[in-house]
Motif scaffolding. Sequence first.
Motif, mmCIF file in Angstrom:
data_model
loop_
_atom_site.group_PDB
_atom_site.id
_atom_site.type_symbol
_atom_site.label_atom_id
_atom_site.label_comp_id
_atom_site.label_asym_id
_atom_site.label_seq_id
_atom_site.Cartn_x
_atom_site.Cartn_y
_atom_site.Cartn_z
ATOM 1 N N LEU A 74 0.777 -1.238 0.000
ATOM 2 C CA LEU A 74 0.000 0.000 0.000
ATOM 3 C C LEU A 74 0.812 1.293 0.000
ATOM 4 O O LEU A 74 0.238 2.370 0.084
ATOM 5 C CB LEU A 74 -0.941 0.004 1.207
ATOM 6 C CG LEU A 74 -1.982 -1.113 1.234
ATOM 7 C CD1 LEU A 74 -2.800 -1.044 2.506
ATOM 8 C CD2 LEU A 74 -2.873 -1.041 0.011
ATOM 9 N N LYS A 75 2.120 1.230 -0.094
ATOM 10 C CA LYS A 75 2.937 2.446 -0.007
ATOM 11 C C LYS A 75 2.555 3.449 -1.098
ATOM 12 O O LYS A 75 2.377 4.633 -0.838
ATOM 13 C CB LYS A 75 4.421 2.089 -0.083
ATOM 14 C CG LYS A 75 5.316 3.217 0.309
ATOM 15 C CD LYS A 75 5.095 3.547 1.762
ATOM 16 C CE LYS A 75 6.073 4.573 2.250
ATOM 17 N NZ LYS A 75 5.661 5.158 3.506
ATOM 18 N N ILE A 122 -0.467 10.603 6.609
ATOM 19 C CA ILE A 122 -0.852 9.224 6.925
ATOM 20 C C ILE A 122 0.073 8.720 8.035
ATOM 21 O O ILE A 122 1.282 8.704 7.873
ATOM 22 C CB ILE A 122 -0.755 8.306 5.685
ATOM 23 C CG1 ILE A 122 -1.517 8.900 4.481
ATOM 24 C CG2 ILE A 122 -1.212 6.897 6.023
ATOM 25 C CD1 ILE A 122 -2.996 9.030 4.658
ATOM 26 N N LEU A 123 -0.514 8.312 9.152
ATOM 27 C CA LEU A 123 0.263 7.848 10.294
ATOM 28 C C LEU A 123 0.409 6.326 10.332
ATOM 29 O O LEU A 123 1.442 5.812 10.742
ATOM 30 C CB LEU A 123 -0.363 8.329 11.600
ATOM 31 C CG LEU A 123 -0.485 9.843 11.748
ATOM 32 C CD1 LEU A 123 -1.227 10.191 13.021
ATOM 33 C CD2 LEU A 123 0.894 10.496 11.721
ATOM 34 N N ASP A 124 -0.638 5.627 9.918
ATOM 35 C CA ASP A 124 -0.602 4.170 10.009
ATOM 36 C C ASP A 124 -1.765 3.601 9.221
ATOM 37 O O ASP A 124 -2.727 4.320 8.909
ATOM 38 C CB ASP A 124 -0.709 3.737 11.483
ATOM 39 C CG ASP A 124 -0.333 2.284 11.708
ATOM 40 O OD1 ASP A 124 0.273 1.659 10.812
ATOM 41 O OD2 ASP A 124 -0.664 1.750 12.780
ATOM 42 N N HIS A 125 -1.677 2.332 8.920
ATOM 43 C CA HIS A 125 -2.794 1.606 8.339
ATOM 44 C C HIS A 125 -2.639 0.131 8.679
ATOM 45 O O HIS A 125 -1.544 -0.341 8.939
ATOM 46 C CB HIS A 125 -2.896 1.818 6.818
ATOM 47 C CG HIS A 125 -1.738 1.264 6.062
ATOM 48 N ND1 HIS A 125 -0.661 2.031 5.699
ATOM 49 C CD2 HIS A 125 -1.485 0.023 5.605
ATOM 50 C CE1 HIS A 125 0.215 1.281 5.050
ATOM 51 N NE2 HIS A 125 -0.259 0.054 4.980
ATOM 52 N N ARG A 126 -3.764 -0.563 8.709
ATOM 53 C CA ARG A 126 -3.786 -2.001 9.012
ATOM 54 C C ARG A 126 -4.715 -2.675 8.022
ATOM 55 O O ARG A 126 -5.775 -2.142 7.682
ATOM 56 C CB ARG A 126 -4.312 -2.273 10.416
ATOM 57 C CG ARG A 126 -3.450 -1.728 11.503
ATOM 58 C CD ARG A 126 -2.285 -2.670 11.778
ATOM 59 N NE ARG A 126 -1.305 -1.963 12.558
ATOM 60 C CZ ARG A 126 -0.062 -1.746 12.160
ATOM 61 N NH1 ARG A 126 0.359 -2.192 11.027
ATOM 62 N NH2 ARG A 126 0.778 -1.104 12.911
ATOM 63 N N MET A 127 -4.322 -3.840 7.589
ATOM 64 C CA MET A 127 -5.153 -4.598 6.672
ATOM 65 C C MET A 127 -5.118 -6.066 7.089
ATOM 66 O O MET A 127 -4.065 -6.605 7.421
ATOM 67 C CB MET A 127 -4.607 -4.459 5.242
ATOM 68 C CG MET A 127 -5.401 -5.225 4.218
ATOM 69 S SD MET A 127 -4.917 -4.906 2.501
ATOM 70 C CE MET A 127 -3.195 -5.285 2.484
ATOM 71 N N LYS A 128 -6.302 -6.684 7.097
ATOM 72 C CA LYS A 128 -6.433 -8.114 7.359
ATOM 73 C C LYS A 128 -7.186 -8.711 6.183
ATOM 74 O O LYS A 128 -8.209 -8.182 5.766
ATOM 75 C CB LYS A 128 -7.213 -8.377 8.640
ATOM 76 C CG LYS A 128 -6.573 -7.843 9.889
ATOM 77 C CD LYS A 128 -7.423 -8.140 11.092
ATOM 78 C CE LYS A 128 -8.182 -6.896 11.473
ATOM 79 N NZ LYS A 128 -8.939 -7.009 12.696
ATOM 80 N N ILE A 129 -6.663 -9.797 5.645
ATOM 81 C CA ILE A 129 -7.324 -10.483 4.543
ATOM 82 C C ILE A 129 -7.684 -11.876 5.038
ATOM 83 O O ILE A 129 -6.837 -12.592 5.590
ATOM 84 C CB ILE A 129 -6.411 -10.555 3.307
ATOM 85 C CG1 ILE A 129 -6.045 -9.142 2.849
ATOM 86 C CG2 ILE A 129 -7.094 -11.325 2.182
ATOM 87 C CD1 ILE A 129 -5.031 -9.088 1.732
ATOM 88 N N TYR A 130 -8.946 -12.253 4.863
ATOM 89 C CA TYR A 130 -9.439 -13.539 5.329
ATOM 90 C C TYR A 130 -9.657 -14.471 4.143
ATOM 91 O O TYR A 130 -10.085 -14.046 3.078
ATOM 92 C CB TYR A 130 -10.754 -13.372 6.092
ATOM 93 C CG TYR A 130 -10.613 -12.528 7.330
ATOM 94 C CD1 TYR A 130 -10.272 -13.109 8.546
ATOM 95 C CD2 TYR A 130 -10.800 -11.155 7.286
ATOM 96 C CE1 TYR A 130 -10.135 -12.334 9.689
ATOM 97 C CE2 TYR A 130 -10.664 -10.374 8.429
ATOM 98 C CZ TYR A 130 -10.329 -10.978 9.616
ATOM 99 O OH TYR A 130 -10.187 -10.211 10.742
ATOM 100 N N GLY A 131 -9.341 -15.738 4.335
ATOM 101 C CA GLY A 131 -9.540 -16.719 3.279
ATOM 102 C C GLY A 131 -9.350 -18.123 3.800
ATOM 103 O O GLY A 131 -9.370 -18.358 5.012
ATOM 104 N N LEU A 132 -9.132 -19.063 2.900
ATOM 105 C CA LEU A 132 -8.866 -20.458 3.241
ATOM 106 C C LEU A 132 -7.442 -20.786 2.809
ATOM 107 O O LEU A 132 -7.088 -20.563 1.646
ATOM 108 C CB LEU A 132 -9.842 -21.400 2.552
ATOM 109 C CG LEU A 132 -11.282 -21.347 3.028
ATOM 110 C CD1 LEU A 132 -12.172 -22.161 2.105
ATOM 111 C CD2 LEU A 132 -11.386 -21.851 4.453
ATOM 112 N N CYS A 133 -6.660 -21.342 3.719
ATOM 113 C CA CYS A 133 -5.306 -21.764 3.370
ATOM 114 C C CYS A 133 -5.406 -22.995 2.446
ATOM 115 O O CYS A 133 -6.461 -23.629 2.369
ATOM 116 C CB CYS A 133 -4.492 -22.073 4.625
ATOM 117 S SG CYS A 133 -4.984 -23.575 5.493
ATOM 118 N N PRO A 134 -4.315 -23.344 1.743
ATOM 119 C CA PRO A 134 -4.366 -24.491 0.835
ATOM 120 C C PRO A 134 -4.824 -25.792 1.500
ATOM 121 O O PRO A 134 -5.593 -26.557 0.908
ATOM 122 C CB PRO A 134 -2.929 -24.596 0.337
ATOM 123 C CG PRO A 134 -2.401 -23.198 0.421
ATOM 124 C CD PRO A 134 -3.043 -22.624 1.654
#
Length: 141
Positions: free
Chosen positions: A109-110, A124-136
């Motif tokens: 995201l830079k 911009i001070l900070d950001h957080r991202m979480k991605i949800y899914g199924l592992c292999p």
Amino acid sequence: MESLDLLEEKLKDKGIRLTKQRKTILEVLLASNRPLSAQDIFTKIEAMNPKLRLSTVYRNLNSFQEVNIVRALNLKGKEKKFELIDEGHHHHHLLCIECDNIMPLSCPLKEFENKLKNETGYTILDHRMKIYGLCPKCKEK
């Protein structure tokens, strides 16, 4: 990645002594490639240090958080996970919704952050991202 010596120096600069218990907690976090709960940490060191209490792990993690050595994450569920703050490597997390596997992801995201800054004038001070899914492994089931 931080080293134990650098972490000890950071603690020393904040007036916090590196006790045997704190050192053990930091070693567990250093050895882990994923965020850990206080219970995870306690379980890993309980056999080595039977006198250690879970409350001591929580107390030290909170102290580390106050001096920016660790970050608390609310990834999935109510149990906080903790990871060392590596100032040289900003990252996000990919989470499996079945087995709770957590994989760190390099931050893509830079460029977007710079675009937002230029378009809005925000700092911009900070950001957080979480991605949800199924592992292999879970996907195969």
